[in-house]
Design a protein around this motif. Structure first.
Motif, PDB file in Angstrom:
ATOM      1  N   ALA A  41       0.834  -1.207   0.000  1.00 42.10           N
ATOM      2  CA  ALA A  41       0.000   0.000   0.000  1.00 42.10           C
ATOM      3  C   ALA A  41       0.868   1.256   0.000  1.00 42.10           C
ATOM      4  CB  ALA A  41      -0.931  -0.003   1.210  1.00 42.10           C
ATOM      5  N   GLU A  62       9.078   3.247   8.022  1.00 36.83           N
ATOM      6  CA  GLU A  62       8.848   1.805   8.194  1.00 36.83           C
ATOM      7  C   GLU A  62       9.420   1.376   9.542  1.00 36.83           C
ATOM      8  OE1 GLU A  62       7.333  -0.963   6.783  1.00 36.83           O
ATOM      9  OE2 GLU A  62       8.210  -1.835   8.591  1.00 36.83           O
ATOM     10  N   ARG A  63       8.594   0.720  10.356  1.00 36.85           N
ATOM     11  CA  ARG A  63       9.063   0.367  11.702  1.00 36.85           C
ATOM     12  C   ARG A  63      10.114  -0.750  11.679  1.00 36.85           C
ATOM     13  NH1 ARG A  63       4.552  -2.438  15.491  1.00 36.85           N
ATOM     14  NH2 ARG A  63       6.373  -2.800  16.771  1.00 36.85           N
ATOM     15  N   GLY A 121       6.996  -4.928   4.087  1.00 40.25           N
ATOM     16  CA  GLY A 121       5.882  -5.537   4.828  1.00 40.25           C
ATOM     17  C   GLY A 121       5.646  -6.984   4.406  1.00 40.25           C
ATOM     18  N   ARG A 122       4.386  -7.385   4.459  1.00 41.48           N
ATOM     19  CA  ARG A 122       4.068  -8.775   4.122  1.00 41.48           C
ATOM     20  C   ARG A 122       4.170  -9.032   2.619  1.00 41.48           C
ATOM     21  NH1 ARG A 122      -1.387  -9.118   7.507  1.00 41.48           N
ATOM     22  NH2 ARG A 122      -1.408  -6.961   6.821  1.00 41.48           N
ATOM     23  N   GLY A 127       1.958 -14.378  -1.879  1.00 38.71           N
ATOM     24  CA  GLY A 127       1.987 -15.440  -2.877  1.00 38.71           C
ATOM     25  C   GLY A 127       1.932 -15.042  -4.334  1.00 38.71           C
ATOM     26  N   HIS A 129      -0.381 -13.950  -6.219  1.00 41.38           N
ATOM     27  CA  HIS A 129      -1.656 -14.077  -6.928  1.00 41.38           C
ATOM     28  C   HIS A 129      -2.258 -12.669  -6.974  1.00 41.38           C
ATOM     29  CE1 HIS A 129      -5.666 -16.440  -7.381  1.00 41.38           C
ATOM     30  NE2 HIS A 129      -5.692 -15.294  -8.027  1.00 41.38           N
ATOM     31  N   VAL A 276       6.011   4.820  14.040  1.00 40.42           N
ATOM     32  CA  VAL A 276       5.136   5.976  14.277  1.00 40.42           C
ATOM     33  C   VAL A 276       4.145   5.608  15.370  1.00 40.42           C
ATOM     34  CG1 VAL A 276       3.530   7.623  13.267  1.00 40.42           C
ATOM     35  CG2 VAL A 276       5.380   6.654  11.862  1.00 40.42           C
ATOM     36  N   ASN A 531      -8.144 -11.958  -4.113  1.00 39.91           N
ATOM     37  CA  ASN A 531      -7.026 -11.579  -3.248  1.00 39.91           C
ATOM     38  C   ASN A 531      -6.843 -10.055  -3.306  1.00 39.91           C
ATOM     39  OD1 ASN A 531      -6.883 -14.237  -4.301  1.00 39.91           O
ATOM     40  ND2 ASN A 531      -4.904 -14.475  -3.341  1.00 39.91           N
ATOM     41  N   MET A 533      -4.199  -7.745  -2.971  1.00 39.90           N
ATOM     42  CA  MET A 533      -3.014  -6.896  -3.177  1.00 39.90           C
ATOM     43  C   MET A 533      -3.096  -6.019  -4.429  1.00 39.90           C
ATOM     44  SD  MET A 533       0.839  -8.149  -2.255  1.00 39.90           S
ATOM     45  CE  MET A 533       0.657  -9.588  -3.214  1.00 39.90           C
TER      46      MET A 533
HETATM   47  C1  LIG Z   1       2.056 -15.739   3.202  1.00 37.90           C
HETATM   48  C2  LIG Z   1       1.203 -14.677   2.546  1.00 37.90           C
HETATM   49  C3  LIG Z   1       0.732 -14.886   1.255  1.00 37.90           C
HETATM   50  C4  LIG Z   1      -0.055 -13.914   0.625  1.00 37.90           C
HETATM   51  N1  LIG Z   1      -0.433 -14.109  -0.663  1.00 37.90           N
HETATM   52  C5  LIG Z   1      -1.127 -13.139  -1.309  1.00 37.90           C
HETATM   53  C6  LIG Z   1      -1.475 -13.292  -2.680  1.00 37.90           C
HETATM   54  O1  LIG Z   1      -1.132 -14.264  -3.345  1.00 37.90           O
HETATM   55  N2  LIG Z   1      -2.209 -12.297  -3.261  1.00 37.90           N
HETATM   56  C7  LIG Z   1      -2.616 -11.185  -2.569  1.00 37.90           C
HETATM   57  O2  LIG Z   1      -3.298 -10.344  -3.156  1.00 37.90           O
HETATM   58  N3  LIG Z   1      -2.277 -11.028  -1.264  1.00 37.90           N
HETATM   59  C8  LIG Z   1      -1.543 -11.955  -0.631  1.00 37.90           C
HETATM   60  N4  LIG Z   1      -1.182 -11.774   0.679  1.00 37.90           N
HETATM   61  C9  LIG Z   1      -1.638 -10.558   1.373  1.00 37.90           C
HETATM   62  C10 LIG Z   1      -0.713  -9.368   1.132  1.00 37.90           C
HETATM   63  O3  LIG Z   1       0.577  -9.655   1.582  1.00 37.90           O
HETATM   64  C11 LIG Z   1      -1.274  -8.164   1.868  1.00 37.90           C
HETATM   65  O4  LIG Z   1      -2.564  -7.886   1.360  1.00 37.90           O
HETATM   66  C12 LIG Z   1      -0.404  -6.930   1.670  1.00 37.90           C
HETATM   67  O5  LIG Z   1       0.920  -7.150   2.096  1.00 37.90           O
HETATM   68  C13 LIG Z   1      -0.984  -5.764   2.443  1.00 37.90           C
HETATM   69  O6  LIG Z   1      -0.209  -4.633   2.166  1.00 37.90           O
HETATM   70  P1  LIG Z   1      -0.097  -3.423   3.206  1.00 37.90           P
HETATM   71  O7  LIG Z   1       0.933  -2.505   2.672  1.00 37.90           O
HETATM   72  O8  LIG Z   1      -1.441  -2.882   3.484  1.00 37.90           O
HETATM   73  O9  LIG Z   1       0.345  -4.101   4.587  1.00 37.90           O
HETATM   74  P2  LIG Z   1       1.717  -4.828   4.982  1.00 37.90           P
HETATM   75  O10 LIG Z   1       2.263  -5.566   3.815  1.00 37.90           O
HETATM   76  O11 LIG Z   1       1.459  -5.574   6.221  1.00 37.90           O
HETATM   77  O12 LIG Z   1       2.711  -3.609   5.277  1.00 37.90           O
HETATM   78  C14 LIG Z   1       2.483  -2.727   6.360  1.00 37.90           C
HETATM   79  C15 LIG Z   1       3.833  -2.169   6.783  1.00 37.90           C
HETATM   80  O13 LIG Z   1       3.617  -1.120   7.718  1.00 37.90           O
HETATM   81  C16 LIG Z   1       4.587  -1.211   8.750  1.00 37.90           C
HETATM   82  N5  LIG Z   1       4.034  -0.561   9.949  1.00 37.90           N
HETATM   83  C17 LIG Z   1       2.984  -0.984  10.679  1.00 37.90           C
HETATM   84  N6  LIG Z   1       2.765  -0.125  11.699  1.00 37.90           N
HETATM   85  C18 LIG Z   1       3.690   0.856  11.595  1.00 37.90           C
HETATM   86  C19 LIG Z   1       3.973   2.021  12.354  1.00 37.90           C
HETATM   87  N7  LIG Z   1       3.230   2.361  13.421  1.00 37.90           N
HETATM   88  N8  LIG Z   1       5.013   2.795  11.972  1.00 37.90           N
HETATM   89  C20 LIG Z   1       5.759   2.479  10.888  1.00 37.90           C
HETATM   90  N9  LIG Z   1       5.525   1.374  10.137  1.00 37.90           N
HETATM   91  C21 LIG Z   1       4.507   0.581  10.476  1.00 37.90           C
HETATM   92  C22 LIG Z   1       4.787  -2.701   8.929  1.00 37.90           C
HETATM   93  O14 LIG Z   1       6.014  -2.991   9.553  1.00 37.90           O
HETATM   94  C23 LIG Z   1       4.716  -3.193   7.482  1.00 37.90           C
HETATM   95  O15 LIG Z   1       5.979  -3.201   6.873  1.00 37.90           O
HETATM   96  C24 LIG Z   1      -0.389 -12.721   1.334  1.00 37.90           C
HETATM   97  C25 LIG Z   1       0.104 -12.514   2.628  1.00 37.90           C
HETATM   98  C26 LIG Z   1       0.899 -13.477   3.231  1.00 37.90           C
HETATM   99  C27 LIG Z   1       1.441 -13.210   4.607  1.00 37.90           C
END
Ligand SMILES: Cc1cc2nc3c(=O)[nH]c(=O)nc-3n(C[C@H](O)[C@H](O)[C@H](O)COP(=O)(O)OP(=O)(O)OC[C@H]3O[C@@H](n4cnc5c(N)ncnc54)[C@H](O)[C@@H]3O)c2cc1C
Length: 561
Positions: A41, A62-63, A121-122, A127, A129, A276, A531, A533
């Motif tokens: 995101a 990023e934490r 992050g995650r 995966g 997809h 943060v 999914n 992402m």
């Molecule tokens: C094993 C696995 C397989 C997956 N497979 C798929 C797939 O095939 N297709 C799909 O669409 N999705 C998949 N996902 C889901 C996908 O990873 C998430 O939807 C996506 O990572 C979400 O993105 P995000 O940036 O919102 O959150 P995140 O990726 O969780 O990133 C959030 C970041 O914010 C940081 N953060 C949090 N709080 C703070 C703070 N207070 N200060 C500073 N930094 C902070 C965290 O450390 C982290 O790095 C999968 C997830 C996993 C774990």
């Protein structure tokens, strides 16, 4: 939104700054836009602002540390001394990496959900997809989304191009066999963010795309551009807008074709190890972030320039909003927490004559049958012949939507809040399945049995309890994962037109505030079947465009389903 800061001419301090920044350095730089979280995101917003704008400066906080600058699937081996390697098991590399780095930081019903605190992050383990939402996902269950799939069309297309999404990457006899067995169910190969190669299954070892790699490339690009000597000829202004090409050139290390451009200041700053804890408001504006340098626990007040973007993931963004008092202004903050119902089954086939096809794999998706509530789920089927066993193992995963419910929520832990290392209360999660969800769960289990039979499994599937661990489901079993374990959580800062039933407007701006946005799946009014992402990325690009051109026609377009 445009910056009045001059972009030409870099300050001497810019030249001295290393590639990565600290929270203290960011306090000095004062970027226009601060993004909290570097997952898919946060990266999508940063990427759009950097590549499509030329004036705004962007800081990503990023934490976690930098653990990897590419997807973990691109590594050949990851050591995890806490877990023995399971011989012959699939996906152990990723599973072992996850078990070494996953952090369980939520209380309540999502206690088995996890975060990875690291640059990317995650997204570094996801995966790959990368599917668009089905059109019905924007309409179901009661038109909660203030925008439709067509509003995201340009941004989806961009996300697919940037992330190298391809369909049909998995080819071969096994795939043809599976598609044939399942053609009554409209099986199709999933859109997949893997660059190269074909015929791999769980143990795919190369070519995974990841937003962390994009962020890393852009960071290098910015560094190189701001350190270029002035007056080296060429066509930089035009090239700069084509960041993809430019980034590739930087990656390859090709010499620059120059430009008559004066040296410019840095525009992209990434501060890992920066937590943060709170957003301080003055009137309707965020004016500073209270951050911590996680390496020394020093607190750093960080002035907010033009805007701050929450991209910490749905539960963590909600926790931050609540800890900053935003729940006092809107009772919907933290509400409508949603998740995918996630049910996995395993089957092993020995009698179809295809188990010797080592190196091939099956990878198909079965879409929802129709738009009825009990059918809001899809099934992914993946697998490959297991080495030395003469059998084909297949994992079937059903992913179902959950009904949006006000009672499903993130709150700060109370009355005696357990706090994290930075004195912020932990997130307490409340989540129950509705009657509709329970009906869907039954339908999902029934469909898994049907699909297993269609693939040649001649027995029933035993419903077993989920045990935490990196392994795949045993053959002949199905298991429902606990809430949060799908890693597809959504909601908590849902977008909508009115404050009465939402927290943010259709661009992610908090109702009643002038400069605080949310960019992750927290803005989803309800979770889709697909999914998340790709939709997270598309929404991030859309927010980026809105920040650059608040009054562009696309930004102002009404909802298009
Ligand atoms: C094993 C696995 C397989 C997956 N497979 C798929 C797939 O095939 N297709 C799909 O669409 N999705 C998949 N996902 C889901 C996908 O990873 C998430 O939807 C996506 O990572 C979400 O993105 P995000 O940036 O919102 O959150 P995140 O990726 O969780 O990133 C959030 C970041 O914010 C940081 N953060 C949090 N709080 C703070 C703070 N207070 N200060 C500073 N930094 C902070 C965290 O450390 C982290 O790095 C999968 C997830 C996993 C774990």
């Amino acid at each position: 939104m445009t910056s009045d800061k001059s972009v030409s001419g870099s300050s001497p301090k810019d030249k001295e700054r290393p590639l990565l920044s600290t929270a203290e350095e960011l306090a000095e730089v004062r970027p226009d836009i601060l993004i909290i979280g570097s997952g898919p995101a946060g990266t999508a917003v940063a990427e759009y602002l950097y590549t499509e704008g030329s004036k705004l400066t962007v800081g990503v906080l990023e934490r976690g540390p930098v653990i990897t600058t590419t997807h973990i699937g691109n590594f050949t081996e990851v050591r995890d001394p806490t877990r023995p390697q399971v011989p012959g098991d699939f996906g152990f590399r990723r599973g072992r990496f996850i078990s070494a780095h996953e952090r369980f930081i939520w209380d309540g019903d999502f206690e088995k959900g996890m975060m990875i605190h690291a640059l990317g992050g995650r997204g570094i383990v996801a995966g790959a997809h990368l599917a668009r939402f089905y059109p019905e996902d924007f309409l179901w269950p009661e038109n909660h989304w203030p925008l439709g799939g067509r509003d995201l069309e340009r941004f989806y297309t961009r996300a697919e191009q940037v992330r190298h999404v391809a369909c049909g990457e998995c080819q071969g006899h096994l795939q043809v066999w599976a598609m044939g067995r399942l053609h009554h169910y409209n099986a199709y190969p999933p859109p997949w963010g893997i660059d190269v190669g074909s015929g791999r299954g769980f143990s795919a070892g190369r070519g995974y795309d990841s937003s962390v790699a994009h962020l890393w490339t852009l960071l290098h690009d910015d560094y190189v551009q701001s350190h270029r000597p002035p007056h080296d000829g060429g066509d930089m202004p035009r090239q700069r807008r084509r960041s993809g090409r430019q980034s590739a050139r930087v990656r390859r290390g090709a010499p620059h074709d120059g430009g008559d451009m004066p040296r410019r200041r840095r525009r992209l700053f990434v501060a890992p190890d920066t937590y943060v804890a709170r957003i301080d408001l003055r009137g309707d504006k965020a004016h500073q972030l209270i951050c911590y340098d996680t390496r020394n626990n020093q607190s750093v007040p960080l002035p907010v320039g033009k805007a701050v973007i929450l991209a910490a993931s749905p539960i963590e963004s909600a926790r931050l909003a609540l800890n900053s008092g935003l729940g006092n202004q809107n009772e919907n903050v933290g509400r409508y927490l949603a998740d995918h119902i996630y049910i996995q089954a395993g089957i092993r086939l020995t009698n179809h004559g295809l188990s010797h096809l080592q190196g091939q794999c099956v990878n198909v998706v079965i879409p929802p049958v129709d738009a009825r509530p009990e059918h809001r789920f899809q099934v992914e089927i993946r697998g490959e012949p297991r080495e030395n066993t003469g059998s084909l193992y297949l994992q079937l995963t059903a992913e179902g939507a959950t009904d949006p419910q006000w009672g499903n929520r993130v709150a700060l832990s109370e009355p005696n809040p357990e706090k994290d290392d930075y004195k912020v209360p932990r997130a307490n999660t409340h989540f129950t399945y509705s009657a509709g969800d329970k009906a869907r769960i039954e339908m999902m289990k029934y469909r898994l049995q049907q699909l297993a039979t269609a693939l040649g499994w001649e027995h029933g599937l035993q419903d077993v309890k989920y045990m935490h661990g990196p392994g795949t489901p045993e053959e002949g079993t199905l298991r429902q994962l606990p809430p949060g374990r799908s890693h597809h959580e959504a909601g908590t800062l849902r977008m909508g037109k009115a404050r009465a039933d939402s927290v943010t407007n259709p661009y992610g701006l908090f109702h009643g505030l002038a400069n605080v946005y949310a960019a992750d799946a927290s803005v989803f009014p309800c979770v889709g079947v697909a999914n998340p992402m790709l939709t997270i990325t598309a929404l991030g690009y859309r927010l980026g465009e809105h920040l650059l051109h608040p009054r562009s026609p696309a930004s102002a377009s009404p909802r298009r389903a």
